[in-house]
Design a protein around this motif. Sequence first.
Motif, PDB file in Angstrom:
ATOM      1  N   TRP A 343       0.843  -1.195   0.000  1.00  0.00           N
ATOM      2  CA  TRP A 343       0.000   0.000   0.000  1.00  0.00           C
ATOM      3  C   TRP A 343       0.878   1.245   0.000  1.00  0.00           C
ATOM      4  O   TRP A 343       2.033   1.200   0.441  1.00  0.00           O
ATOM      5  CB  TRP A 343      -0.875   0.049   1.258  1.00  0.00           C
ATOM      6  CG  TRP A 343      -1.955  -0.981   1.316  1.00  0.00           C
ATOM      7  CD1 TRP A 343      -2.051  -2.116   0.560  1.00  0.00           C
ATOM      8  CD2 TRP A 343      -3.072  -0.987   2.217  1.00  0.00           C
ATOM      9  NE1 TRP A 343      -3.163  -2.835   0.931  1.00  0.00           N
ATOM     10  CE2 TRP A 343      -3.810  -2.154   1.939  1.00  0.00           C
ATOM     11  CE3 TRP A 343      -3.529  -0.118   3.208  1.00  0.00           C
ATOM     12  CZ2 TRP A 343      -4.973  -2.483   2.624  1.00  0.00           C
ATOM     13  CZ3 TRP A 343      -4.680  -0.438   3.894  1.00  0.00           C
ATOM     14  CH2 TRP A 343      -5.408  -1.616   3.603  1.00  0.00           C
ATOM     15  N   LYS A 347      -2.371   5.868   1.907  1.00  0.00           N
ATOM     16  CA  LYS A 347      -3.549   5.017   2.000  1.00  0.00           C
ATOM     17  C   LYS A 347      -3.559   4.252   3.321  1.00  0.00           C
ATOM     18  O   LYS A 347      -4.571   4.208   4.035  1.00  0.00           O
ATOM     19  CB  LYS A 347      -3.558   4.030   0.822  1.00  0.00           C
ATOM     20  CG  LYS A 347      -4.656   2.992   0.882  1.00  0.00           C
ATOM     21  CD  LYS A 347      -4.597   2.072  -0.341  1.00  0.00           C
ATOM     22  CE  LYS A 347      -5.459   0.832  -0.131  1.00  0.00           C
ATOM     23  NZ  LYS A 347      -5.233  -0.196  -1.171  1.00  0.00           N
ATOM     24  N   LEU A 351      -6.448   4.874   6.151  1.00  0.00           N
ATOM     25  CA  LEU A 351      -7.420   3.843   6.523  1.00  0.00           C
ATOM     26  C   LEU A 351      -7.280   3.421   7.983  1.00  0.00           C
ATOM     27  O   LEU A 351      -8.280   3.278   8.701  1.00  0.00           O
ATOM     28  CB  LEU A 351      -7.273   2.623   5.612  1.00  0.00           C
ATOM     29  CG  LEU A 351      -7.932   2.788   4.242  1.00  0.00           C
ATOM     30  CD1 LEU A 351      -7.693   1.555   3.388  1.00  0.00           C
ATOM     31  CD2 LEU A 351      -9.446   3.025   4.395  1.00  0.00           C
TER      32      LEU A 351
END
Length: 452
Positions: A343, A347, A351
């Motif tokens: 990732w 991100k 998250l």
Amino acid sequence: MEAKQVTERGNWGSKIAFILAAAGSAVGLGNIWRFPMAVGQNGGAVFVLVYILAVMLIGFTVMLSELTIGRHSQKNPVGAIERIKPRSPWKLIGYLGILTGICILSYYSVVAGWTLGYLIKTATGSFKGQLSGHLTDKIFTDFSANPWLVIIFLLIIIGVTTYIISRGVKSGIERWTKILMPMLFILIIFLAVRALTLPGAEKGISFYLKPDFSKLSGKVILFALGQAFFSLSLGMGTMITYGSYISKSDNLVSSAGWVCFSDTLIALLAGIIIFPTLFAIPGLTPAEGPGLVFKVFPLVFAKIPGGTIFGILFFSLLLVAAITSTISLLEVPVAYFVDERGWSRTKAAGLMGLLAFLLGVPSALSSGAVKFLTKIDFSGWMDFIFGNISLAFGALLICLFVGYIWGVKRAIGEISSGNTRFKLRPLWVFSVKFLSPIAIIIILFFIRTIAK
Ligand code: TRP
């Protein structure tokens, strides 16, 4: 000079930079909010004594083990175990750490949010004039029961944490800790002197420093051990992650020692401020719970000329100390998703931050805002499960992994790089293989009786 190692992951600028960053992770609300709360709820001085033993005998052992795993593997906790022992169930250590990190971050950020709220309150004059314990008690109760305020502050804390983490480790952490941590230390010493010289301080000093052994119990030992792991940021892979950024020429043993020492010193000093003040000024009891620090510190400031300035300084520095800890909590899951799942940092941070925020909402509402959550003590249970049990279990697995799976010989090989003599070697081996795991197993075994 340090032989700087060049890797794409980046390294700490120097040994001292690492110690400061690791101390930045360790020193935080755990020392100033959670430690005095635990002392107050677990019989005072006897808890302090068990706590110090837990840090020296078990905390230091686990700290050195985590740093060693991290530097050897140069990876996040899941990747680190995978590299040392591929395709084994021991990776559980890493996954458990990721889960624990997010859960601790969720309620920890609530308290960090209170700190921000108190900074604003102090600056706007809420604590001016003659204060009593009854008054600070009421101010805290009103504040923590205000649903919108606590949620907005929570959001700000998690937002700032997420932003710093998404920009990468070094630039985020190193810069802050270098100047502000020493400042916090000096301020705390000053406040401790003030608290000790309050008329009527003696009772508090004896509660805090004169052990009453009839209060010793399984619960005291469990909470002291849990507090040692929590305060030193152990048992969930934080120090594996931080260790992965240490250069091979640094001495892991003395680094671990310095972090344990400075962290414990700050916690002990926080108690020296809290308990004398609490007993010298009427209205509060030691077992006040999560509000303890917020009810007591304004009393000290009220006893100092120009107290508002000291209050602002204190809550600002505590806020920074809290944020250097929240970033270390978020860094573990983020390092995993970046290293192992490919990732982007943005991100992963976004998250995980969102997740921690959502989990944090019920905790934020459990100090008076929502009756049901307050009654079941939602945040108290989160702290018990993730801040005590899960960390102790993680620390147990780390000891067993280093002691029996990776093997102490290979671990010592890694420690020897940067420290060829390692005088504490026999003690560390004994603790990692026998003393620490057995002590943790016994304590975890008695949990059912302890948790009532
Ligand atoms: N040790 C920090 C404190 O005392 C909190 C913390 C940061 C932590 N990272 C951690 C606790 C990892 C347990 C595990 O405030």
